[in-house]
Design a protein around this motif. Structure first.
Motif, PDB file in Angstrom:
ATOM      1  N   PHE A  37       0.728  -1.256   0.026  1.00 52.19           N
ATOM      2  CA  PHE A  37      -0.016  -0.149  -0.034  1.00 52.19           C
ATOM      3  C   PHE A  37       0.943   1.277   0.088  1.00 52.19           C
ATOM      4  CE2 PHE A  37      -2.364   3.278   2.789  1.00 52.19           C
ATOM      5  CZ  PHE A  37      -3.221   3.456   1.465  1.00 52.19           C
ATOM      6  N   ILE A  38       1.878   1.420   0.766  1.00 53.56           N
ATOM      7  CA  ILE A  38       2.780   2.565   0.834  1.00 53.56           C
ATOM      8  C   ILE A  38       3.591   2.764  -0.500  1.00 53.56           C
ATOM      9  CG2 ILE A  38       4.870   3.492   2.055  1.00 53.56           C
ATOM     10  CD1 ILE A  38       3.890   1.903   4.533  1.00 53.56           C
ATOM     11  N   LEU A  39       3.934   1.573  -1.186  1.00 51.37           N
ATOM     12  CA  LEU A  39       4.460   1.624  -2.380  1.00 51.37           C
ATOM     13  C   LEU A  39       3.696   2.245  -3.536  1.00 51.37           C
ATOM     14  CD1 LEU A  39       7.223   0.649  -3.885  1.00 51.37           C
ATOM     15  CD2 LEU A  39       5.972  -1.386  -4.748  1.00 51.37           C
ATOM     16  N   TYR A  40       2.380   1.656  -3.234  1.00 47.43           N
ATOM     17  CA  TYR A  40       1.508   2.429  -4.242  1.00 47.43           C
ATOM     18  C   TYR A  40       1.281   3.955  -3.975  1.00 47.43           C
ATOM     19  CZ  TYR A  40      -3.356   3.771  -5.581  1.00 47.43           C
ATOM     20  OH  TYR A  40      -4.552   4.509  -6.099  1.00 47.43           O
ATOM     21  N   LEU A  41       1.161   4.219  -2.948  1.00 43.27           N
ATOM     22  CA  LEU A  41       1.144   5.653  -2.651  1.00 43.27           C
ATOM     23  C   LEU A  41       2.335   6.385  -3.031  1.00 43.27           C
ATOM     24  CD1 LEU A  41      -0.307   5.746   1.088  1.00 43.27           C
ATOM     25  CD2 LEU A  41      -1.646   5.997  -0.773  1.00 43.27           C
ATOM     26  N   LYS A  42       3.429   5.967  -3.031  1.00 45.21           N
ATOM     27  CA  LYS A  42       4.623   6.572  -3.534  1.00 45.21           C
ATOM     28  C   LYS A  42       4.421   6.586  -5.050  1.00 45.21           C
ATOM     29  CE  LYS A  42       9.493   6.478  -3.238  1.00 45.21           C
ATOM     30  NZ  LYS A  42      10.715   5.551  -2.550  1.00 45.21           N
ATOM     31  N   ASN A  43       4.191   5.691  -5.502  1.00 41.87           N
ATOM     32  CA  ASN A  43       4.666   5.497  -7.094  1.00 41.87           C
ATOM     33  C   ASN A  43       3.400   5.926  -7.839  1.00 41.87           C
ATOM     34  OD1 ASN A  43       6.819   3.891  -6.681  1.00 41.87           O
ATOM     35  ND2 ASN A  43       5.809   1.924  -6.913  1.00 41.87           N
ATOM     36  N   GLU A  44       2.124   5.938  -7.444  1.00 43.19           N
ATOM     37  CA  GLU A  44       1.076   6.362  -8.111  1.00 43.19           C
ATOM     38  C   GLU A  44       0.586   7.779  -7.555  1.00 43.19           C
ATOM     39  OE1 GLU A  44      -0.428   4.817 -10.583  1.00 43.19           O
ATOM     40  OE2 GLU A  44       1.204   2.933 -10.261  1.00 43.19           O
ATOM     41  N   HIS A  45       0.743   8.102  -6.408  1.00 44.03           N
ATOM     42  CA  HIS A  45       0.308   9.675  -5.904  1.00 44.03           C
ATOM     43  C   HIS A  45       1.677  10.348  -5.444  1.00 44.03           C
ATOM     44  CE1 HIS A  45      -3.697   8.326  -6.280  1.00 44.03           C
ATOM     45  NE2 HIS A  45      -3.363   7.216  -5.926  1.00 44.03           N
ATOM     46  N   GLY A  46       2.893   9.931  -5.477  1.00 44.29           N
ATOM     47  CA  GLY A  46       3.926  10.788  -4.899  1.00 44.29           C
ATOM     48  C   GLY A  46       3.823  10.870  -3.518  1.00 44.29           C
ATOM     49  N   LEU A  47       3.218   9.989  -2.654  1.00 43.52           N
ATOM     50  CA  LEU A  47       2.919  10.437  -1.187  1.00 43.52           C
ATOM     51  C   LEU A  47       3.819   9.792  -0.171  1.00 43.52           C
ATOM     52  CD1 LEU A  47      -1.159  10.328  -0.801  1.00 43.52           C
ATOM     53  CD2 LEU A  47       0.408  12.427  -0.546  1.00 43.52           C
ATOM     54  N   GLU A  48       4.387  10.424   0.742  1.00 44.11           N
ATOM     55  CA  GLU A  48       5.202   9.813   1.675  1.00 44.11           C
ATOM     56  C   GLU A  48       5.032  10.388   2.913  1.00 44.11           C
ATOM     57  OE1 GLU A  48       9.152   8.581  -1.016  1.00 44.11           O
ATOM     58  OE2 GLU A  48       9.251  10.414   0.207  1.00 44.11           O
ATOM     59  N   ASP A  49       4.101  11.435   2.988  1.00 44.30           N
ATOM     60  CA  ASP A  49       3.719  11.921   4.408  1.00 44.30           C
ATOM     61  C   ASP A  49       2.319  11.303   4.694  1.00 44.30           C
ATOM     62  OD1 ASP A  49       3.006  13.684   6.243  1.00 44.30           O
ATOM     63  OD2 ASP A  49       3.298  15.627   5.301  1.00 44.30           O
ATOM     64  N   VAL A  50       2.285  10.785   6.054  1.00 46.79           N
ATOM     65  CA  VAL A  50       1.229  10.201   6.561  1.00 46.79           C
ATOM     66  C   VAL A  50      -0.095  11.038   6.551  1.00 46.79           C
ATOM     67  CG1 VAL A  50       1.818  10.742   8.928  1.00 46.79           C
ATOM     68  CG2 VAL A  50       0.387   8.618   8.326  1.00 46.79           C
ATOM     69  N   LYS A  51       0.104  12.430   6.815  1.00 47.90           N
ATOM     70  CA  LYS A  51      -0.877  13.296   6.945  1.00 47.90           C
ATOM     71  C   LYS A  51      -1.533  13.844   5.862  1.00 47.90           C
ATOM     72  CE  LYS A  51       0.867  15.541  11.162  1.00 47.90           C
ATOM     73  NZ  LYS A  51       2.180  14.670  11.530  1.00 47.90           N
ATOM     74  N   GLY A 118      -1.288   9.664  18.251  1.00 48.40           N
ATOM     75  CA  GLY A 118      -1.207  11.154  18.059  1.00 48.40           C
ATOM     76  C   GLY A 118      -0.524  11.799  16.919  1.00 48.40           C
ATOM     77  N   GLU A 119      -0.418  10.767  15.959  1.00 46.61           N
ATOM     78  CA  GLU A 119       0.204  11.313  14.641  1.00 46.61           C
ATOM     79  C   GLU A 119      -0.753  11.849  13.501  1.00 46.61           C
ATOM     80  OE1 GLU A 119       3.346  11.774  14.201  1.00 46.61           O
ATOM     81  OE2 GLU A 119       4.239  10.567  16.334  1.00 46.61           O
ATOM     82  N   LEU A 120      -2.088  11.704  13.699  1.00 45.52           N
ATOM     83  CA  LEU A 120      -2.980  11.982  12.904  1.00 45.52           C
ATOM     84  C   LEU A 120      -4.119  12.810  13.553  1.00 45.52           C
ATOM     85  CD1 LEU A 120      -4.006   8.855  10.993  1.00 45.52           C
ATOM     86  CD2 LEU A 120      -2.507  10.448  10.092  1.00 45.52           C
ATOM     87  N   HIS A 121      -4.576  13.828  12.764  1.00 43.64           N
ATOM     88  CA  HIS A 121      -5.690  14.778  13.300  1.00 43.64           C
ATOM     89  C   HIS A 121      -6.939  14.228  12.609  1.00 43.64           C
ATOM     90  CE1 HIS A 121      -2.835  17.417  15.134  1.00 43.64           C
ATOM     91  NE2 HIS A 121      -2.181  17.506  13.992  1.00 43.64           N
TER      92      HIS A 121
END
Length: 326
Positions: A37-51, A118-121
């Motif tokens: 899932f994390i690999l998908y977020l990085k490759n498809e959406h350029g996401l690495e920040d949890v927020k 406490g890492e997510l609002h």
């Protein structure tokens, strides 16, 4: 190599799970599904920040998995040269809704943990629901089919007789195959006809119980085993090692084909539960025997008896018939 924020939190999450003494199987499931899932977020959406992860990203990931099919996505591309997923018969076949729901559940556990830390609002999994699945009716094994199956084992050979006794014990106790193959001789209490199961799925010890017929078979097996093996394992190989699940499954399938049965150890466990209920057993006791986390799990798993079976059971328990009203 520096970890991204999501990768760092995943490693931290897995350490937290280890501290809770979760089973290796559960940890492996979390790690594998979440890394993909994390690999998908990085490759498809350029996401690495949890927020920055939104509910929409999770829903799109589900659609992505459904579209791509089995074994098309891997965590490391180099693994393709080792495992050769493209050679599998089910390569690119549709991923089942049950499997996808497991992915969704793991993602939800991860983000709920992040929220607790406490890492997510705003938690992106709050509005995510699992996919509706159609329950497939568990196929039962008749007494005649089971007798035919047992007759196919070669009783004259150590492995043949051992496999017959394993099959009988699964049907008599409802144990998981992993629990059964890990048993030691000292776990058996012949006086009270019960077995202490220690290597369980939920890591909670429990007792299962066996019949007089099974008691005689187990005693005979122990004498037979001692001629070939010196280990304390109840069902060892001829090399005194623990029989693997894969090896037993393969041997069971081979004898099953000889009588026209496509059989799996878990099917025998299901068959135990089915006949336990049809013979008048209750869900609460069955749940304890099977080692389920709750009675609800047991009810959801075994409420799919066939109409004919329900009708037969009704005739045995009809209040009016028992009152003998004419």
């Amino acid at each position: 190599m520096k970890l991204s924020e999501l990768e760092f939190f995943l490693e931290d999450f897995l350490l937290a799970c280890q501290s809770k003494n979760l089973s290796p199987k559960t940890l492996s499931s979390y790690e594998q599904s979440l890394k993909l899932f994390i690999l998908y977020l990085k490759n498809e959406h350029g996401l690495e920040d949890v927020k920055r992860v939104k509910a929409g990203h999770i829903r799109q990931y589900v659609a992505y998995v459904q579209e791509r099919g089995k074994y098309t996505v891997v965590n490391k591309e180099t693994s393709k040269n080792i495992n050769h997923p493209q050679n599998r018969r089910d390569y690119k076949k549709r991923v089942s809704n049950v499997t996808i729901n497991n992915y969704i559940r793991n993602i939800k556990v991860f983000f709920n943990w992040l929220e607790q830390e406490g890492e997510l609002h705003k938690n992106p999994v709050q509005t995510i629901e699992q996919i509706k699945t159609e329950r497939r009716q568990k196929l039962g094994i008749t007494q005649e089919e089971f007798s035919q199956l047992l007759s196919q084992f070669d009783y004259t050979k150590f492995h043949g007789y051992r496999n017959k006794v394993v099959t009988m014990l699964l049907q008599d106790t409802g144990m998981r195959i992993s629990e059964c193959l890990a048993l030691t001789v000292e776990a058996i209490d012949f006086k009270h006809r019960m077995i202490l199961v220690t290597k369980t799925k939920g890591r909670k010890e429990r007792y299962v119980y066996f019949s007089q017929v099974m008691s005689r078979e187990l005693k005979h097996h122990l004498k037979f085993k001692d001629r070939y093996s010196e280990t304390d394992l109840l069902f060892p190989t001829t090399r005194n090692t623990e029989l693997t699940i894969q090896s037993f499954e393969k041997q069971l399938k081979q004898v099953g084909r000889q009588v026209g049965l496509n059989i799996h150890p878990h099917q025998i466990r299901n068959n135990f539960a089915r006949h336990y209920l049809l013979n008048g057993g209750d869900f609460y006791t069955l749940s304890r025997i099977l080692g389920h986390s709750s009675v609800t799990v047991t009810e959801q798993s075994y409420m799919d008896l066939t109409r004919e079976e329900i009708a037969k059971k009704y005739q045995q328990h009809s209040p009016l018939a028992k009152w003998n009203i004419k």
